[in-house]
Motif scaffolding. Structure first.
Motif, PDB file in Angstrom:
ATOM      1  N   ALA A 235       0.904  -1.300  -0.062  1.00  0.00           N
ATOM      2  CA  ALA A 235       0.053   0.045  -0.025  1.00  0.00           C
ATOM      3  C   ALA A 235       0.767   1.224  -0.079  1.00  0.00           C
ATOM      4  O   ALA A 235       0.671   1.986  -0.730  1.00  0.00           O
ATOM      5  CB  ALA A 235      -0.741  -0.107   1.014  1.00  0.00           C
ATOM      6  N   ALA A 236       2.044   1.281   0.731  1.00  0.00           N
ATOM      7  CA  ALA A 236       2.804   2.342   0.850  1.00  0.00           C
ATOM      8  C   ALA A 236       3.553   2.443  -0.670  1.00  0.00           C
ATOM      9  O   ALA A 236       3.442   3.643  -1.074  1.00  0.00           O
ATOM     10  CB  ALA A 236       3.956   2.317   1.743  1.00  0.00           C
ATOM     11  N   ALA A 237       3.842   1.472  -1.065  1.00  0.00           N
ATOM     12  CA  ALA A 237       4.688   1.566  -2.420  1.00  0.00           C
ATOM     13  C   ALA A 237       3.712   2.134  -3.548  1.00  0.00           C
ATOM     14  O   ALA A 237       4.067   2.791  -4.424  1.00  0.00           O
ATOM     15  CB  ALA A 237       5.018   0.199  -2.696  1.00  0.00           C
ATOM     16  N   LEU A 238       2.337   1.828  -3.566  1.00  0.00           N
ATOM     17  CA  LEU A 238       1.342   2.183  -4.353  1.00  0.00           C
ATOM     18  C   LEU A 238       1.197   3.611  -4.042  1.00  0.00           C
ATOM     19  O   LEU A 238       0.892   4.164  -5.214  1.00  0.00           O
ATOM     20  CB  LEU A 238       0.077   1.536  -4.368  1.00  0.00           C
ATOM     21  N   SER A 239       1.092   4.036  -3.040  1.00  0.00           N
ATOM     22  CA  SER A 239       0.892   5.574  -2.635  1.00  0.00           C
ATOM     23  C   SER A 239       2.213   6.359  -3.110  1.00  0.00           C
ATOM     24  O   SER A 239       1.921   7.709  -3.400  1.00  0.00           O
ATOM     25  CB  SER A 239       0.781   5.605  -1.331  1.00  0.00           C
ATOM     26  N   PHE A 240       3.210   5.881  -2.883  1.00  0.00           N
ATOM     27  CA  PHE A 240       4.418   6.665  -3.115  1.00  0.00           C
ATOM     28  C   PHE A 240       5.373   5.684  -4.257  1.00  0.00           C
ATOM     29  O   PHE A 240       6.590   5.246  -3.941  1.00  0.00           O
ATOM     30  CB  PHE A 240       5.364   6.678  -2.011  1.00  0.00           C
ATOM     31  N   PRO A 241       4.989   5.625  -5.550  1.00  0.00           N
ATOM     32  CA  PRO A 241       5.575   4.739  -6.341  1.00  0.00           C
ATOM     33  C   PRO A 241       7.175   5.062  -6.747  1.00  0.00           C
ATOM     34  O   PRO A 241       7.882   4.273  -7.029  1.00  0.00           O
ATOM     35  CB  PRO A 241       4.902   4.959  -7.870  1.00  0.00           C
ATOM     36  N   LYS A 242       7.577   6.157  -6.954  1.00  0.00           N
ATOM     37  CA  LYS A 242       8.850   6.608  -6.733  1.00  0.00           C
ATOM     38  C   LYS A 242       9.907   6.268  -5.654  1.00  0.00           C
ATOM     39  O   LYS A 242      10.915   6.358  -5.916  1.00  0.00           O
ATOM     40  CB  LYS A 242       8.791   8.178  -7.206  1.00  0.00           C
ATOM     41  N   ARG A 243       9.285   5.948  -4.591  1.00  0.00           N
ATOM     42  CA  ARG A 243      10.054   5.654  -3.577  1.00  0.00           C
ATOM     43  C   ARG A 243      10.003   4.134  -2.763  1.00  0.00           C
ATOM     44  O   ARG A 243      10.128   3.833  -1.906  1.00  0.00           O
ATOM     45  CB  ARG A 243       9.460   6.611  -2.397  1.00  0.00           C
ATOM     46  N   THR A 244       9.190   3.409  -3.821  1.00  0.00           N
ATOM     47  CA  THR A 244       9.145   1.932  -3.615  1.00  0.00           C
ATOM     48  C   THR A 244      10.435   1.231  -2.848  1.00  0.00           C
ATOM     49  O   THR A 244      10.376   0.654  -2.058  1.00  0.00           O
ATOM     50  CB  THR A 244       8.704   1.233  -4.733  1.00  0.00           C
ATOM     51  N   GLN A 245      11.629   1.361  -3.628  1.00  0.00           N
ATOM     52  CA  GLN A 245      12.701   0.933  -3.328  1.00  0.00           C
ATOM     53  C   GLN A 245      13.015   1.114  -1.901  1.00  0.00           C
ATOM     54  O   GLN A 245      13.674   0.671  -0.992  1.00  0.00           O
ATOM     55  CB  GLN A 245      13.955   1.199  -4.366  1.00  0.00           C
ATOM     56  N   GLU A 246      12.897   2.604  -1.720  1.00  0.00           N
ATOM     57  CA  GLU A 246      13.343   3.091  -0.264  1.00  0.00           C
ATOM     58  C   GLU A 246      12.634   2.411   0.714  1.00  0.00           C
ATOM     59  O   GLU A 246      13.025   2.140   1.867  1.00  0.00           O
ATOM     60  CB  GLU A 246      13.209   4.752  -0.209  1.00  0.00           C
ATOM     61  N   ILE A 247      11.208   2.286   0.403  1.00  0.00           N
ATOM     62  CA  ILE A 247      10.231   1.570   1.410  1.00  0.00           C
ATOM     63  C   ILE A 247      10.494   0.501   1.660  1.00  0.00           C
ATOM     64  O   ILE A 247      10.517   0.042   2.838  1.00  0.00           O
ATOM     65  CB  ILE A 247       8.789   1.730   0.737  1.00  0.00           C
ATOM     66  N   GLN A 248      11.025  -0.328   0.637  1.00  0.00           N
ATOM     67  CA  GLN A 248      11.434  -1.821   0.908  1.00  0.00           C
ATOM     68  C   GLN A 248      12.429  -1.902   1.548  1.00  0.00           C
ATOM     69  O   GLN A 248      12.547  -2.776   2.792  1.00  0.00           O
ATOM     70  CB  GLN A 248      11.490  -2.722  -0.225  1.00  0.00           C
ATOM     71  N   GLN A 249      13.475  -1.131   1.499  1.00  0.00           N
ATOM     72  CA  GLN A 249      14.672  -1.247   2.212  1.00  0.00           C
ATOM     73  C   GLN A 249      14.590  -0.623   3.594  1.00  0.00           C
ATOM     74  O   GLN A 249      15.169  -1.463   4.483  1.00  0.00           O
ATOM     75  CB  GLN A 249      15.666  -0.419   1.574  1.00  0.00           C
ATOM     76  N   LEU A 250      13.992   0.515   3.721  1.00  0.00           N
ATOM     77  CA  LEU A 250      13.701   0.808   5.049  1.00  0.00           C
ATOM     78  C   LEU A 250      12.989  -0.162   5.850  1.00  0.00           C
ATOM     79  O   LEU A 250      13.312  -0.351   7.254  1.00  0.00           O
ATOM     80  CB  LEU A 250      13.090   2.390   5.133  1.00  0.00           C
ATOM     81  N   SER A 251      11.825  -0.603   5.405  1.00  0.00           N
ATOM     82  CA  SER A 251      11.138  -1.669   6.353  1.00  0.00           C
ATOM     83  C   SER A 251      11.550  -2.868   6.421  1.00  0.00           C
ATOM     84  O   SER A 251      11.543  -3.486   7.516  1.00  0.00           O
ATOM     85  CB  SER A 251       9.820  -2.018   5.250  1.00  0.00           C
TER      86      SER A 251
END
Length: 89
Positions: A7-23
């Motif tokens: 859901a976060a990646a869909l909301s912030f598609p340009k930051r998907t990789q950052e979201i996955q790494q930080l998570s």
């Protein structure tokens, strides 16, 4: 991609990789993504609900989703900051 960050990646598609790494490395951020995912799902549920409480719940979850989204952005921005070591004089 893990369901908890989807859901976060869909909301912030340009930051998907950052979201996955930080998570993957920050349990608090991971939990924030889980909360965001749950809140978005409940918002969608209430948006299509025939229940007479729909409008009140819809507003409640919309506010929660916005606040959690702001927290996600703030956490991502804070994680990008790399402090420089102080020079010794």
């Amino acid at each position: 991609m893990a369901d908890d960050t989807h859901a976060a990646a869909l909301s912030f598609p340009k930051r998907t990789q950052e979201i996955q790494q930080l998570s993957a490395r920050d349990e608090s951020f991971h939990d924030l993504c889980v909360d965001f995912s749950v809140a978005k799902a409940l918002l969608q549920k209430w948006e299509s609900s025939p229940d007479r409480e729909r409008d009140a719940r819809d507003e409640e979850y919309l506010l929660l989703v916005r606040e959690l989204a702001d927290e996600i952005v703030a956490a991502l921005d804070a994680a990008v900051i790399i402090p420089f070591a102080k020079r010794e004089k």
